[in-house]
Scaffold this motif. Structure first.
Motif, PDB file in Angstrom:
ATOM      1  N   HIS A   1      29.629  11.664  25.841  1.00  0.00           N
ATOM      2  CA  HIS A   1      30.419  12.320  26.881  1.00  0.00           C
ATOM      3  C   HIS A   1      31.261  11.305  27.660  1.00  0.00           C
ATOM      4  CE1 HIS A   1      28.195  16.202  26.502  1.00  0.00           C
ATOM      5  NE2 HIS A   1      27.214  15.399  26.124  1.00  0.00           N
ATOM      6  N   GLU A   2      31.313  10.071  27.161  1.00  0.00           N
ATOM      7  CA  GLU A   2      32.077   8.979  27.784  1.00  0.00           C
ATOM      8  C   GLU A   2      31.626   8.706  29.215  1.00  0.00           C
ATOM      9  OE1 GLU A   2      36.190  10.016  27.311  1.00  0.00           O
ATOM     10  OE2 GLU A   2      36.194   9.416  25.200  1.00  0.00           O
ATOM     11  N   ILE A   3      30.300   8.768  29.410  1.00  0.00           N
ATOM     12  CA  ILE A   3      29.732   8.443  30.706  1.00  0.00           C
ATOM     13  C   ILE A   3      28.541   7.507  30.499  1.00  0.00           C
ATOM     14  CG2 ILE A   3      30.460  10.583  31.829  1.00  0.00           C
ATOM     15  CD1 ILE A   3      27.696  11.700  31.402  1.00  0.00           C
ATOM     16  N   GLY A   4      28.035   6.945  31.570  1.00  0.00           N
ATOM     17  CA  GLY A   4      26.902   6.044  31.491  1.00  0.00           C
ATOM     18  C   GLY A   4      26.036   6.168  32.728  1.00  0.00           C
ATOM     19  N   TRP A   5      24.845   5.569  32.668  1.00  0.00           N
ATOM     20  CA  TRP A   5      23.932   5.529  33.801  1.00  0.00           C
ATOM     21  C   TRP A   5      24.230   4.330  34.683  1.00  0.00           C
ATOM     22  CZ3 TRP A   5      21.458   9.578  35.157  1.00  0.00           C
ATOM     23  CH2 TRP A   5      20.884  10.450  34.235  1.00  0.00           C
ATOM     24  N   MET A   6      24.038   4.496  35.976  1.00  0.00           N
ATOM     25  CA  MET A   6      24.149   3.377  36.913  1.00  0.00           C
ATOM     26  C   MET A   6      23.053   3.507  37.965  1.00  0.00           C
ATOM     27  SD  MET A   6      27.409   2.061  39.175  1.00  0.00           S
ATOM     28  CE  MET A   6      28.317   1.662  37.680  1.00  0.00           C
ATOM     29  N   LEU A   7      22.315   2.425  38.167  1.00  0.00           N
ATOM     30  CA  LEU A   7      21.267   2.392  39.184  1.00  0.00           C
ATOM     31  C   LEU A   7      21.912   2.194  40.557  1.00  0.00           C
ATOM     32  CD1 LEU A   7      18.245   2.310  39.910  1.00  0.00           C
ATOM     33  CD2 LEU A   7      18.298  -0.157  39.442  1.00  0.00           C
TER      34      LEU A   7
ATOM     35  N   SER B   1      31.928   7.491  35.058  1.00  0.00           N
ATOM     36  CA  SER B   1      32.913   7.614  33.992  1.00  0.00           C
ATOM     37  C   SER B   1      33.211   6.235  33.425  1.00  0.00           C
ATOM     38  CB  SER B   1      34.199   8.253  34.530  1.00  0.00           C
ATOM     39  OG  SER B   1      35.270   8.071  33.629  1.00  0.00           O
ATOM     40  N   ILE B   2      33.021   6.068  32.122  1.00  0.00           N
ATOM     41  CA  ILE B   2      33.284   4.773  31.493  1.00  0.00           C
ATOM     42  C   ILE B   2      34.765   4.413  31.596  1.00  0.00           C
ATOM     43  CG2 ILE B   2      33.301   3.549  29.281  1.00  0.00           C
ATOM     44  CD1 ILE B   2      30.711   4.993  28.589  1.00  0.00           C
ATOM     45  N   GLU B   3      35.636   5.402  31.498  1.00  0.00           N
ATOM     46  CA  GLU B   3      37.078   5.130  31.563  1.00  0.00           C
ATOM     47  C   GLU B   3      37.515   4.763  32.970  1.00  0.00           C
ATOM     48  OE1 GLU B   3      41.393   7.347  30.753  1.00  0.00           O
ATOM     49  OE2 GLU B   3      39.504   8.407  30.370  1.00  0.00           O
TER      50      GLU B   3
ATOM     51  N   TRP C   1      27.396 -14.284  29.617  1.00  0.00           N
ATOM     52  CA  TRP C   1      27.258 -13.301  28.548  1.00  0.00           C
ATOM     53  C   TRP C   1      25.895 -12.604  28.572  1.00  0.00           C
ATOM     54  CZ3 TRP C   1      30.364 -10.721  25.503  1.00  0.00           C
ATOM     55  CH2 TRP C   1      29.839 -10.074  24.378  1.00  0.00           C
ATOM     56  N   HIS C   2      24.836 -13.373  28.823  1.00  0.00           N
ATOM     57  CA  HIS C   2      23.492 -12.802  28.778  1.00  0.00           C
ATOM     58  C   HIS C   2      23.136 -12.025  30.040  1.00  0.00           C
ATOM     59  CE1 HIS C   2      22.371 -14.536  24.955  1.00  0.00           C
ATOM     60  NE2 HIS C   2      22.884 -15.693  25.344  1.00  0.00           N
ATOM     61  N   ASP C   3      24.048 -11.963  31.005  1.00  0.00           N
ATOM     62  CA  ASP C   3      23.843 -11.120  32.182  1.00  0.00           C
ATOM     63  C   ASP C   3      24.317  -9.687  31.943  1.00  0.00           C
ATOM     64  OD1 ASP C   3      22.819 -13.065  34.094  1.00  0.00           O
ATOM     65  OD2 ASP C   3      24.817 -13.954  34.070  1.00  0.00           O
ATOM     66  N   LEU C   4      25.023  -9.434  30.837  1.00  0.00           N
ATOM     67  CA  LEU C   4      25.658  -8.139  30.628  1.00  0.00           C
ATOM     68  C   LEU C   4      24.720  -7.147  29.947  1.00  0.00           C
ATOM     69  CD1 LEU C   4      29.179  -9.290  29.373  1.00  0.00           C
ATOM     70  CD2 LEU C   4      28.391  -8.907  31.727  1.00  0.00           C
ATOM     71  N   ASP C   5      24.929  -5.853  30.257  1.00  0.00           N
ATOM     72  CA  ASP C   5      24.192  -4.796  29.577  1.00  0.00           C
ATOM     73  C   ASP C   5      25.113  -4.116  28.557  1.00  0.00           C
ATOM     74  OD1 ASP C   5      25.868  -3.105  31.011  1.00  0.00           O
ATOM     75  OD2 ASP C   5      24.320  -2.461  32.411  1.00  0.00           O
ATOM     76  N   THR C   6      24.654  -3.007  27.985  1.00  0.00           N
ATOM     77  CA  THR C   6      25.434  -2.344  26.931  1.00  0.00           C
ATOM     78  C   THR C   6      26.713  -1.726  27.457  1.00  0.00           C
ATOM     79  OG1 THR C   6      24.113  -0.334  27.250  1.00  0.00           O
ATOM     80  CG2 THR C   6      23.400  -1.864  25.528  1.00  0.00           C
ATOM     81  N   ASN C   7      26.801  -1.497  28.774  1.00  0.00           N
ATOM     82  CA  ASN C   7      28.028  -0.965  29.369  1.00  0.00           C
ATOM     83  C   ASN C   7      29.010  -2.070  29.757  1.00  0.00           C
ATOM     84  OD1 ASN C   7      27.293   1.837  29.305  1.00  0.00           O
ATOM     85  ND2 ASN C   7      25.915   1.458  31.028  1.00  0.00           N
ATOM     86  N   GLN C   8      28.645  -3.323  29.407  1.00  0.00           N
ATOM     87  CA  GLN C   8      29.486  -4.486  29.701  1.00  0.00           C
ATOM     88  C   GLN C   8      29.641  -4.754  31.195  1.00  0.00           C
ATOM     89  OE1 GLN C   8      30.765  -6.723  27.181  1.00  0.00           O
ATOM     90  NE2 GLN C   8      29.092  -5.527  26.278  1.00  0.00           N
ATOM     91  N   HIS C   9      28.670  -4.294  31.980  1.00  0.00           N
ATOM     92  CA  HIS C   9      28.618  -4.775  33.357  1.00  0.00           C
ATOM     93  C   HIS C   9      27.280  -5.475  33.567  1.00  0.00           C
ATOM     94  CE1 HIS C   9      27.174  -0.472  34.558  1.00  0.00           C
ATOM     95  NE2 HIS C   9      26.141  -1.224  34.361  1.00  0.00           N
ATOM     96  N   THR C  10      27.139  -6.161  34.686  1.00  0.00           N
ATOM     97  CA  THR C  10      25.986  -7.022  34.892  1.00  0.00           C
ATOM     98  C   THR C  10      24.699  -6.214  34.971  1.00  0.00           C
ATOM     99  OG1 THR C  10      27.425  -8.542  36.100  1.00  0.00           O
ATOM    100  CG2 THR C  10      25.056  -8.841  36.372  1.00  0.00           C
TER     101      THR C  10
END
Length: 219
Positions: A25-31, A87-89, A137-146
């Protein structure tokens, strides 16, 4: 927190709201909020169990609890958390989609109270301790944010060496405000008080707040 995040990922998959389900659905989870209480640290060689479950679903927020127990069933740690979808976009928070709001949380005895949306920290007027962290690089998650744990590592590293050697982290209260990406430079301001330590993380380039935190340490 790594263990808790992994358990949340697995539990979300069971509910059909895992990362792959959201990506369609082009969305992601955020804590957004996280409050941890440590009662006892596991020792080398111990076997522990991490359990998690959603406790409540609202229009914008889903609440999730965590518990860590040892082989005797003793409670080692527990945490309450608040999650949002983005929204990922647009990289912006959105209303929880209907397939998530339709989730029926399990009936769990004595869930932790839902965290306030804003923690209400009061910042001391004294000068803080200063530290920095460059996002790699190793600080990133699958959504490419920290990854959330990287921020916690930055908070821990901001504490004086004497505290790290002679004390243990007992409580941690986090309020995530914005994301960081590869090569971003974080500035960490830390205030030490008798009751707790307060932390403010923000972007070095524009001063945007990234995370606010409160930590309690005990000998």
């Amino acid at each position: 927190m790594n263990w808790m995040q992994e358990s949340a990922n697995r539990n979300a998959l069971e509910y059909g709201i895992g990362m792959a389900d959201l990506l369609r659905h082009e969305i992601g989870w955020m804590l957004m909020r996280f409050r941890l209480t440590m009662y006892q640290y596991p020792r080398y060689g111990d076997t522990v169990q991490v359990s998690t479950f959603p406790t409540k679903v609202e229009k914008y927020f889903i609440y999730r609890d965590f518990k860590v127990t040892n082989e005797k069933g003793e409670l080692l740690a527990e945490a309450a958390s608040t999650w949002v979808t983005f929204s990922i976009e647009r990289r912006a928070m959105i209303t929880l989609p209907e397939f998530i709001r339709a989730l029926d949380p399990p009936m769990i005895a004595n869930p932790l109270p839902a965290l306030p949306l804003k923690p209400g920290f009061t910042w001391p007027e004294t000068d803080p301790l200063l530290s920095e962290r460059l996002i790699g690089w190793h600080d990133l998650d699958t959504n490419q944010h920290t990854n959330n744990v990287s921020y916690v590592q930055a908070v821990i590293e901001s504490m004086p060496e004497a505290t790290l050697r002679n004390h243990q982290l007992r409580e941690l209260d986090l309020f995530f405000k914005s994301e960081c990406h590869l090569h971003d430079r974080l500035l960490i301001h830390t205030w030490l008080t008798d009751e707790a330590s307060l932390h403010r993380l923000f972007h070095a380039d524009d001063g945007r707040e990234v995370m606010l935190a409160r930590s309690v340490w005990a000998s």
